[in-house]
Design a protein around this motif. Structure first.
Motif, PDB file in Angstrom:
ATOM      1  N   SER A  20       1.649   0.739  -9.431  1.00 29.26           N
ATOM      2  CA  SER A  20       0.976   0.357  -8.148  1.00 29.26           C
ATOM      3  C   SER A  20       1.938  -0.325  -7.164  1.00 29.26           C
ATOM      4  CB  SER A  20      -0.054  -0.408  -8.441  1.00 29.26           C
ATOM      5  OG  SER A  20       0.432  -1.838  -9.138  1.00 29.26           O
ATOM      6  N   PHE A  21       2.991  -0.911  -7.427  1.00 23.77           N
ATOM      7  CA  PHE A  21       3.840  -1.409  -6.562  1.00 23.77           C
ATOM      8  C   PHE A  21       4.291  -0.440  -5.741  1.00 23.77           C
ATOM      9  CE2 PHE A  21       8.180  -2.621  -5.389  1.00 23.77           C
ATOM     10  CZ  PHE A  21       7.958  -3.881  -4.793  1.00 23.77           C
ATOM     11  N   VAL A  22       5.074   0.592  -6.455  1.00 26.44           N
ATOM     12  CA  VAL A  22       6.003   1.814  -5.751  1.00 26.44           C
ATOM     13  C   VAL A  22       4.870   2.673  -4.774  1.00 26.44           C
ATOM     14  CG1 VAL A  22       6.951   4.095  -6.267  1.00 26.44           C
ATOM     15  CG2 VAL A  22       7.377   1.967  -7.681  1.00 26.44           C
ATOM     16  N   LEU A  23       3.425   2.801  -5.299  1.00 29.66           N
ATOM     17  CA  LEU A  23       2.638   3.469  -4.434  1.00 29.66           C
ATOM     18  C   LEU A  23       2.536   2.619  -3.062  1.00 29.66           C
ATOM     19  CD1 LEU A  23       0.034   5.089  -6.694  1.00 29.66           C
ATOM     20  CD2 LEU A  23       1.605   6.090  -5.226  1.00 29.66           C
TER      21      LEU A  23
ATOM     22  N   TRP B 269       7.804  -9.649  -7.273  1.00 31.77           N
ATOM     23  CA  TRP B 269       6.403  -9.612  -7.506  1.00 31.77           C
ATOM     24  C   TRP B 269       5.947  -9.550  -8.873  1.00 31.77           C
ATOM     25  CZ3 TRP B 269       3.890  -4.997  -9.553  1.00 31.77           C
ATOM     26  CH2 TRP B 269       2.382  -4.865  -9.432  1.00 31.77           C
ATOM     27  N   LEU B 270       6.794  -8.982  -9.780  1.00 26.37           N
ATOM     28  CA  LEU B 270       6.389  -9.024 -11.055  1.00 26.37           C
ATOM     29  C   LEU B 270       6.266 -10.231 -11.651  1.00 26.37           C
ATOM     30  CD1 LEU B 270       5.798  -6.686 -13.097  1.00 26.37           C
ATOM     31  CD2 LEU B 270       8.184  -6.718 -13.826  1.00 26.37           C
TER      32      LEU B 270
ATOM     33  N   ASP C  45      -6.205  -4.320   3.492  1.00 27.82           N
ATOM     34  CA  ASP C  45      -5.856  -5.483   2.799  1.00 27.82           C
ATOM     35  C   ASP C  45      -5.306  -5.178   1.649  1.00 27.82           C
ATOM     36  OD1 ASP C  45      -5.711  -7.716   2.011  1.00 27.82           O
ATOM     37  OD2 ASP C  45      -7.870  -8.236   2.163  1.00 27.82           O
ATOM     38  N   TYR C  46      -3.894  -4.817   1.799  1.00 30.55           N
ATOM     39  CA  TYR C  46      -3.061  -4.117   0.633  1.00 30.55           C
ATOM     40  C   TYR C  46      -3.155  -4.870  -0.547  1.00 30.55           C
ATOM     41  CZ  TYR C  46      -1.751  -0.678   4.183  1.00 30.55           C
ATOM     42  OH  TYR C  46      -2.057   0.158   5.195  1.00 30.55           O
TER      43      TYR C  46
ATOM     44  N   LEU D 130      -4.803  -2.720 -10.315  1.00 30.04           N
ATOM     45  CA  LEU D 130      -4.253  -3.163 -11.621  1.00 30.04           C
ATOM     46  C   LEU D 130      -5.137  -3.750 -12.537  1.00 30.04           C
ATOM     47  CD1 LEU D 130      -1.108  -5.444 -10.560  1.00 30.04           C
ATOM     48  CD2 LEU D 130      -1.328  -3.583 -12.317  1.00 30.04           C
ATOM     49  N   VAL D 131      -6.192  -4.455 -11.846  1.00 32.01           N
ATOM     50  CA  VAL D 131      -7.281  -5.063 -12.956  1.00 32.01           C
ATOM     51  C   VAL D 131      -8.021  -4.010 -13.684  1.00 32.01           C
ATOM     52  CG1 VAL D 131      -9.394  -6.318 -12.790  1.00 32.01           C
ATOM     53  CG2 VAL D 131      -7.456  -7.158 -11.720  1.00 32.01           C
TER      54      VAL D 131
END
Lengths: 305, 332
Positions: A23-26, A67-68, A269-270, A278-279
């Motif tokens: 989800s971070f990379v995308l 971020w992690l 709203d990224y 994620l959730v």
């Protein structure tokens, strides 16, 4: 059994880590956030300022680690649109979606279990044809169209249920029916297939040779053996309902995760989009884990693997 | 008194092409304390006969009999619920494959207890005591701990013992055993057979024992019924039939038994040809196409069971004439 659970937990953690990375990379791959946040016609200075403010000028790995680390501490970032912590926004919306999903999956199971079982008692009999017809219609009907039909009939013509909003439990009935109708066909088919297989097996003949009453043969002996695949598919369906309720939540104006995701996407709203993904994924992982544990209780052969 | 009397039992099962005449007009009788062995190849209708007695045939199957009496009660007159009351109570059944015959998701204990609770009207505690005592009787050590185990946790021999115990939970007077030792190795098979024999003497139950193994017949049977293509072709006391088999099929079966004392012949004996299809009607004697002694008369009309010496019955034209053992009569 302990090693099984431990292994299963380990796999779940790995999957969660993979999802977070993805989800971070995308999000990073979707374009330059600073430019889209600054808006059309903004100067290069402002874009650079935003990039610096949000730390997007740092190397990507550093950004990921940062971020992690925040994620592990429960910090999902700040909404661009609302300006409040994403975690708070999610926490506010999640109960709505969970309630909707839970209602829907229990409705779907409540209909699919008896229907699938009855269908299996006489394959190609009239009950079977009815059940298979319902399953086919459920699969072929677009969910938005079915929602409108429900609104027309239950909301407008009969006027027994509220059409829009999430104030009371009554508000959840129609959206739950719409979602349940969508989740039901797969469960009907699985119950029917499992039941047909179970009823043809040797242990059913043994149970009948013991003089057990037909209901005892079906409920105590056959049904138990169809539970394992049903639990597996129901957990996946439930996860799907949580993520896939975007359409239904939008139609019925229920402010759940699905509606939030839709809003966030249209508002760029990224952080909220990322957190929603994620959730919902995390719920998927937890649900399949729970399904596996439940199946261990049902089928001793899995337990003693 | 005869525990089980079967007269002219007929089972037909509709299949894709036509109707499979699986059991053709068989008549059998079993007395209390006696063991009847039904012997024959796969598909000769022996298991179907047992299922027909139990009322457990496939839904589409048709059962007809001029008599199907259990302890004097005509079974064909009973409705489904009355039949359920007899199954597991008066008649116990042991199945061939003890792994698939147990419910994999239920403990041994609950599977044993439920038969007792269903029929005997006593609670789980009584049922549990009965299960423990029976498991001990079938030679299982520490039965209390076995009750909590699941079928897949037991060995094949142990499972078959538990299966026997399960069939005996309600003290039945008749036991139907469908190849109960076929899935077991020879040592365990001998143990299980001894066990059955011992239990039978103690409880004086009647047993119908289906097998294709003549060695098993010799070990347990009082009487034997040889089935071929859905018919009983020879029946009598096991001693008489073993000493002097009358029907050419029975003789051929004995010819297929490997003889350890005489291993000079390199190949196992076989019966040439194939079992006739049970879908197309059979003209004359069902065995004639594989029979070394077949005559023109064999094709003319169906052969009835004819009495022979010592109460042996045989479905052969030759045996009726008392010249069946004469090799010279062999011609087409």
């Amino acid at each position: 059994m302990r090693t099984f659970i431990a292994r299963r937990l380990g796999v779940s953690l790995l999957v969660l880590l993979t999802i977070s990375t993805l989800s971070f990379v995308l999000l990073k791959a979707s374009g330059d956030l600073a430019i889209s946040l600054a808006g059309e016609g903004s100067g290069a200075d402002y874009v650079a300022f935003l990039r610096k403010t949000y730390g997007w000028d740092r190397p990507i790995l550093v950004q990921y680690a940062d971020w992690l680390w925040r994620l592990l501490r429960g910090d999902l970032g700040t909404s661009f649109y609302y300006g409040s912590p994403v975690l708070e926004i999610i926490a506010e919306r999640l109960p709505v979606t969970l309630k909707l999903g839970a209602f829907a999956i229990f409705m779907a199971l409540g209909v699919a279990f008896p229907l699938g079982s009855l269908a299996a008692l006489r394959p190609d009999g009239w009950m079977d044809r009815v059940a298979m017809f319902i399953a086919m219609v459920g699969q072929a009907t677009p969910i938005f169209w079915f929602s409108f039909v429900l609104i027309l009939i239950l909301g407008l013509n009969l006027a027994v249920l509220p059409i829009s909003g999430g104030g009371t439990t009554a508000h959840f009935v129609m959206p739950s029916i719409a979602l349940a109708f969508y989740a039901m066909p797969a469960i009907i088919r699985i119950v029917r297939g499992g039941m047909i297989e179970a009823l043809a097996s040797d242990y059913i003949r043994t149970a009948r040779a013991k003089g057990l009453r037909p209901w005892a043969v079906i409920v105590r002996h056959a049904l138990r053996n169809t539970l394992v695949p049903v639990v597996a598919i129901a957990s996946v369906q439930f996860g799907f309902l949580l993520g896939g309720s975007v359409v239904v939540e939008t139609i019925f104006a229920l402010h759940g995760i699905g509606y939030l995701t839709w809003e966030a996407i249209s508002q760029n709203d990224y952080p909220v989009v990322q957190a929603s993904v994620l959730v919902v994924s995390a719920f998927y992982v937890v649900l399949t884990l729970l399904a596996d544990l439940l199946n261990m209780l049902i089928d001793p052969r899995i337990r003693h693997d | 008194m005869a525990i089980l009397e079967i007269e002219n039992l007929d089972v037909r099962i509709p299949v894709g092409a036509g109707v499979l005449h699986a059991v053709r007009n068989i008549s059998l009788q079993v007395e209390a304390g006696q063991t009847l062995c039904i012997v024959g190849e796969s598909g000769c209708g022996k298991s179907m006969s047992l299922l027909a007695i139990m009322g457990l045939l496939p839904r589409t199957a048709q059962r007809q009999a001029s008599a199907l009496r259990f302890q004097g009660t005509e079974l064909s007159c009973l409705n489904a619920r009355q039949m359920e009351d007899i199954r597991g109570r008066g008649i116990g059944m042991i199945f061939q494959d003890p792994l698939t015959a147990f419910n994999p998701t239920m403990s041994i204990g609950s599977q044993l207890e439920e038969v007792h609770m269903r029929h005997m009207g006593a609670g789980r505690t009584v049922a549990r005591e009965k299960a423990i005592s029976l498991l001990r009787q079938v030679g299982i050590t520490s039965p209390e701990s076995r009750l909590a185990q699941y079928p897949h946790e037991l060995s094949g021999g142990l499972r078959q013992r538990v299966m026997i115990a399960m069939a005996l939970m309600c003290d039945p007077v008749l036991l139907l055993a469908d190849e109960p030792t076929t899935a077991l190795d020879v040592t365990i098979q001998a143990q299980v057979l001894r066990l059955l024999k011992g239990l039978q003497q103690k409880l004086s139950i009647a047993i119908v024992f289906v097998t294709h193994d003549l060695g098993v017949v010799a070990a347990v049977a009082d009487r034997i019924a040889v089935m071929y293509a859905g018919e009983v072709v020879e029946t009598g006391s096991v001693r008489d039939v073993f000493r002097a088999p009358q029907h050419p099929y029975t003789q051929a079966l004995f010819g297929c038994v490997p003889d350890i004392a005489n291993v000079t012949a390199g190949r196992l004996g076989t019966i040439p040809g194939r079992v006739p299809s049970l879908v197309t009607p059979i003209q004359g004697c069902a065995f004639r196409e594989r029979c070394a002694k077949a005559m023109e008369a064999c094709a003319m009309a169906a052969v009835s069971l004819k009495p022979h010496a010592d109460g042996v019955f045989s479905r052969c034209l030759l045996s009726a004439e008392g010249i069946n053992t004469d090799e010279e009569l062999t011609h087409a």
